[in-house]
Scaffold this motif. Structure first.
Motif, mmCIF file in Angstrom:
data_model
loop_
_atom_site.group_PDB
_atom_site.id
_atom_site.type_symbol
_atom_site.label_atom_id
_atom_site.label_comp_id
_atom_site.label_asym_id
_atom_site.label_seq_id
_atom_site.Cartn_x
_atom_site.Cartn_y
_atom_site.Cartn_z
ATOM 1 N N MET A 1 0.834 -1.192 0.000
ATOM 2 C CA MET A 1 0.000 0.000 0.000
ATOM 3 C C MET A 1 0.877 1.253 0.000
ATOM 4 O O MET A 1 0.617 2.203 -0.728
ATOM 5 C CB MET A 1 -0.910 0.011 1.231
ATOM 6 N N TRP A 2 1.956 1.253 0.785
ATOM 7 C CA TRP A 2 2.827 2.418 0.861
ATOM 8 C C TRP A 2 3.668 2.582 -0.392
ATOM 9 O O TRP A 2 4.075 3.698 -0.727
ATOM 10 C CB TRP A 2 3.712 2.351 2.097
ATOM 11 N N GLU A 3 3.956 1.502 -1.102
ATOM 12 C CA GLU A 3 4.711 1.618 -2.347
ATOM 13 C C GLU A 3 3.884 2.323 -3.416
ATOM 14 O O GLU A 3 4.426 3.041 -4.255
ATOM 15 C CB GLU A 3 5.151 0.241 -2.840
ATOM 16 N N ASP A 4 2.563 2.128 -3.408
ATOM 17 C CA ASP A 4 1.688 2.777 -4.378
ATOM 18 C C ASP A 4 1.404 4.231 -4.009
ATOM 19 O O ASP A 4 0.935 4.995 -4.839
ATOM 20 C CB ASP A 4 0.363 2.014 -4.494
ATOM 21 N N PHE A 5 1.657 4.620 -2.772
ATOM 22 C CA PHE A 5 1.364 5.963 -2.297
ATOM 23 C C PHE A 5 2.543 6.874 -2.614
ATOM 24 O O PHE A 5 3.656 6.667 -2.143
ATOM 25 C CB PHE A 5 1.101 5.922 -0.791
ATOM 26 N N LYS A 6 2.292 7.888 -3.431
ATOM 27 C CA LYS A 6 3.340 8.839 -3.803
ATOM 28 C C LYS A 6 2.855 10.247 -3.446
ATOM 29 O O LYS A 6 2.178 10.903 -4.235
ATOM 30 C CB LYS A 6 3.650 8.718 -5.286
ATOM 31 N N PRO A 7 3.170 10.712 -2.247
ATOM 32 C CA PRO A 7 2.643 11.990 -1.786
ATOM 33 C C PRO A 7 3.147 13.183 -2.604
ATOM 34 O O PRO A 7 2.429 14.163 -2.765
ATOM 35 C CB PRO A 7 3.107 12.091 -0.344
ATOM 36 N N SER A 8 4.346 13.107 -3.145
ATOM 37 C CA SER A 8 4.859 14.248 -3.912
ATOM 38 C C SER A 8 4.048 14.445 -5.195
ATOM 39 O O SER A 8 3.739 15.580 -5.572
ATOM 40 C CB SER A 8 6.336 14.043 -4.241
ATOM 41 N N GLU A 9 3.686 13.357 -5.860
ATOM 42 C CA GLU A 9 2.869 13.479 -7.070
ATOM 43 C C GLU A 9 1.483 14.020 -6.747
ATOM 44 O O GLU A 9 0.946 14.852 -7.484
ATOM 45 C CB GLU A 9 2.760 12.124 -7.765
ATOM 46 N N THR A 10 0.913 13.572 -5.650
ATOM 47 C CA THR A 10 -0.398 14.072 -5.236
ATOM 48 C C THR A 10 -0.327 15.563 -4.934
ATOM 49 O O THR A 10 -1.204 16.341 -5.338
ATOM 50 C CB THR A 10 -0.889 13.309 -3.995
ATOM 51 N N PHE A 11 0.715 15.986 -4.229
ATOM 52 C CA PHE A 11 0.875 17.399 -3.907
ATOM 53 C C PHE A 11 1.039 18.234 -5.174
ATOM 54 O O PHE A 11 0.443 19.311 -5.305
ATOM 55 C CB PHE A 11 2.086 17.588 -2.980
ATOM 56 N N GLN A 12 1.846 17.750 -6.115
ATOM 57 C CA GLN A 12 2.052 18.490 -7.363
ATOM 58 C C GLN A 12 0.744 18.603 -8.152
ATOM 59 O O GLN A 12 0.454 19.660 -8.725
ATOM 60 C CB GLN A 12 3.117 17.805 -8.217
#
Length: 69
Positions: free
Chosen positions: A47-58
């Motif tokens: 689950m954490w490997e699929d989570f990319k917070p930087s892309e979501t923020f951008q």
């Protein structure tokens, strides 16, 4: 010459066999619990490997810039 089994052997076996079986089942149970914990940890890690917070923020920043003009 024929060997005769004494009654004490069956009494000893009736005490030893349940203990051995209990130890075997205890080890199997602990192994299955460990496997369940490892499987749960792997699921959380995926689950954490699929989570990319930087892309979501951008994406949110880009969306905010389009909305504000």
């Amino acid at each position: 010459m024929r060997w005769k089994a004494k009654g004490s052997l069956t009494v000893e076996a009736s005490l030893v066999v349940p203990i051995v079986l209990f130890v075997i089942f205890l080890l199997l149970n602990q192994g299955l619990e460990l496997y369940a914990q490892v499987a749960q940890t792997v699921k959380k890690q995926e689950m954490w490997e699929d989570f990319k917070p930087s892309e979501t923020f951008q994406r949110l920043e880009l969306l905010g810039s389009f909305i504000s003009g």
